[in-house]
Design a protein around this motif. Structure first.
Motif, short mmCIF file in Angstrom:
data_model
loop_
_atom_site.label_atom_id
_atom_site.label_comp_id
_atom_site.label_asym_id
_atom_site.label_seq_id
_atom_site.Cartn_x
_atom_site.Cartn_y
_atom_site.Cartn_z
N ASP A 69 1.21 -0.64 -0.38
CA ASP A 69 -0.04 0.37 0.26
C ASP A 69 0.69 1.67 0.09
O ASP A 69 2.08 1.71 1.16
N GLY A 71 -0.26 4.03 0.07
CA GLY A 71 -1.35 5.35 0.71
C GLY A 71 -2.37 5.85 -0.48
O GLY A 71 -2.64 5.43 -1.06
N GLU A 72 -2.07 7.13 -0.74
CA GLU A 72 -2.49 7.97 -1.60
C GLU A 72 -3.10 7.50 -2.54
O GLU A 72 -3.73 6.91 -3.97
N HIS A 73 -1.81 6.77 -3.46
CA HIS A 73 -1.36 5.50 -4.96
C HIS A 73 -2.33 4.38 -4.89
O HIS A 73 -1.81 3.97 -5.97
N GLY A 74 -2.73 4.16 -3.66
CA GLY A 74 -3.27 2.71 -3.62
C GLY A 74 -1.71 1.85 -3.47
O GLY A 74 -1.03 2.67 -2.45
N ARG A 82 -0.34 4.10 -12.99
CA ARG A 82 -0.12 5.73 -12.85
C ARG A 82 0.55 5.86 -13.78
O ARG A 82 0.32 7.02 -14.95
N ASP A 137 4.55 14.93 -11.79
CA ASP A 137 3.86 13.86 -11.72
C ASP A 137 4.55 13.10 -11.63
O ASP A 137 4.27 11.99 -10.94
N ARG A 144 8.16 7.79 -5.30
CA ARG A 144 7.74 6.52 -4.09
C ARG A 144 7.75 5.03 -4.72
O ARG A 144 7.71 4.69 -3.66
#
Length: 156
Positions: A69, A71-74, A82, A137, A144
């Motif tokens: 996981d 977090g915000e990125h799944g 992505r 982006d 990450r």
């Protein structure tokens, strides 16, 4: 083993398979009375063994990516998807801006007043701004992903 190490091993195994494939192809036929440089059957068996190990490694990498996981990125799998789409989107936007600007086009400018003038059908500056934002982006999500690769242990 960390995920990053497994990814490096996967790349090495993929290169090894390609090298073995090339050696198998060059040794698969030989002239009558000649001895091939290498035993194609042995190389084929070796390739099969490396491919079996590669399959196991890919399964473990995929399981780890799906379970990690961010977090915000799944999950890590979501982040990879992505990033891939962001790269494609960046390529499309950059190509559109280049085409509208006439970049790389020979003879874009008019030589004579009688020649037709070429006009941009897209807002080049706006597209360049979008490309810059997309590149940012991509860098952020890539950091990450790389961090996770070095922090996460490979699942069995």
């Amino acid at each position: 083993m960390k995920l990053a190490e497994a990814l490096a091993e996967r790349a090495d195994a993929t290169r090894r398979v390609e090298q073995l494939r090339a050696r198998i192809v060059s040794s698969a036929r030989h002239q009558e009375g000649e001895t091939p440089a290498e035993d194609a059957a042995q190389l084929l068996a070796e390739a099969s063994e490396v491919l079996g190990s590669l399959e196991d490694l890919i399964r473990r990498i995929n399981r780890t990516n799906a379970a990690t996981d961010l977090g915000e990125h799944g999950t890590l799998t979501d982040a990879l998807a992505r990033r891939d789409v962001l790269r494609l989107r960046h390529s499309v936007v950059t190509s559109a801006a280049d085409a509208a600007a006439g970049t790389g086009e020979r003879g874009y400018g008019r030589q004579l007043r009688s020649e037709l003038m070429m006009l941009a059908a897209l807002p080049v500056a706006e597209l360049r701004g979008q490309a810059d934002a997309l590149a940012r982006d991509i860098r952020e999500i890539d950091v990450r992903i790389q961090r996770a690769n070095w922090e996460v242990d490979l699942l069995d």
